[in-house]
Design a protein around this motif. Structure first.
Motif: not given
Length: 388
Positions: A259, A307, A311, A316
């Protein structure tokens, strides 16, 4: 003579009693006169002290405290809706960080607002001191009042000198020293977010430095950000020494290495993710304890936490352009000679990215790092190249 005395007694007019009554009345009158004189002396003394204070310290030192509190109670009920949704007019509150984060985490459970809410962008400047490019931002913001808010986190010792007509006037928040790569940098960013969350109209939160500039006119940036379904946070899995190599096994099981994420600290997020950041304590404790240089926490904390928690709500990628082509631990800094039409073509053209599930060419809305020497050429070139 006896008859006269008897008559006086029968009528209740004893001369001794009458004289006593007159003396008592005279005493009361005298006391009232003395009291009145005392009150006049007190008023005169108060006026003299007030005049001296105004002359010595200025009028704010005399009237601010009492006048403000009395006016507030007469103006409207403190629990009225207008009072609850009005943004703070004075950002220099006395809350400590713990109190501020708690207050900023308040969330209404009913999503529909019972009033006309115009969403605003909070531009949050993280700086050590001056904002040398402020005149460019003033030009960018002009005419769009009510659609943005400004917040400045600087060194506590710095006192900005913006004129009252400036968008940056009195927009400093209570600040503390922050150091690059350390948890104090994330503390400063959370402090900015928390202060901005106190204004219920702020919907998007853009983190900027004193060296950042806008790349488009306000209307383009406003609609790009407000219509995005994603927040813009860089978060990628770097298997190398500057990514996973900074992970500490002691962070498990709260944060597993799968992660672990890395990204730019310059984010653009919506209100939901801003609240997620200020209310976090679980991930904060792990990063505070186990991410210390050469683990640079401002590159990992928010990308990793978001995230794990959201997420599906982050793109991103960052929409702040920087140039890493020169190598090193810091991006390139641009000077006066760099500000040309060709330079901005390089920044604005030739990009492809995903926006609301579609491929587009507008990928960056802000850019850094621009030195103070770039202000004059930026102001000159802005109408032609940047649109404002």
């Amino acid at each position: 003579m006896m008859q006269t005395r008897v008559a006086q007694l029968e009528e209740g007019k004893d001369p001794a009693v009458t004289r006593g009554t007159n003396q008592s009345r005279a005493l009361r009158v005298r006391l009232l006169q003395l009291f009145g004189l005392f009150v006049l002396l007190c008023i005169a003394l108060s006026v003299i002290i007030s005049l001296y204070t105004v002359k010595r310290f200025g009028i704010n030192g005399v009237v601010t405290t009492t006048a403000t509190s009395n006016f507030f109670s007469c103006y409207e009920e403190p629990t009225s809706l207008a009072r609850l949704i009005r943004p703070p007019t004075n950002l220099l509150h006395t809350m400590n960080d713990k109190e501020l984060l708690w207050r900023a985490s308040f969330v209404p459970r009913i999503n529909k607002y019972p009033f006309r809410r115009v969403p605003k962008i909070a531009f949050m400047f993280l700086t050590k001191g001056p904002l040398p490019l402020a005149p460019l931002w003033e030009k960018f913001l002009k005419g769009h009042e009510g659609l943005y808010s400004i917040y400045i986190h600087s060194l506590p010792s710095f006192n900005a000198k913006f004129p009252s007509s400036s968008s940056f006037y009195r927009r400093q928040i209570p600040s503390q020293v922050s150091e690059w790569g350390k948890m104090s940098m994330c503390d400063a960013e959370r402090r900015l977010l928390a202060n901005a969350l106190l204004d219920v109209s702020n919907e998007w939160f853009v983190l900027l430095s004193e060296s950042c500039i806008p790349l488009y006119k306000f209307s383009v940036i406003y609609h790009y950000v407000l219509k995005s379904k994603d927040s813009f946070v860089g978060a990628y899995d770097d298997p190398g020494p500057y990514g996973r190599g900074r992970y500490n096994q002691n962070m498990a099981p709260v944060v597993n290495i799968s992660q672990w994420r890395k990204g730019s600290q310059w984010f653009e997020i919506n209100r939901k993710l801003a609240i997620d950041i200020v209310e976090d304590s679980t991930y904060y404790r792990k990063f505070e304890a186990f991410c210390k240089p050469a683990c640079y926490v401002d590159e990992h904390y928010f990308p990793t936490m978001l995230t794990i928690q959201a997420a599906n709500l982050i793109a991103n990628r960052s929409i702040t352009w920087v140039d890493w082509s020169r190598g090193g631990s810091h991006p390139a800094t641009f000077g006066r000679a760099d500000i040309t039409v060709e330079f901005f073509k390089k920044i604005l053209q030739g990009h492809k990215c995903i926006y609301n599930n579609q491929s587009i060419s507008i990928c960056f809305l802000f850019a850094r790092k621009f030195s103070p020497s770039t202000l004059e050429p930026l102001l000159r070139i802005a109408p032609k190249v940047l649109g404002f």
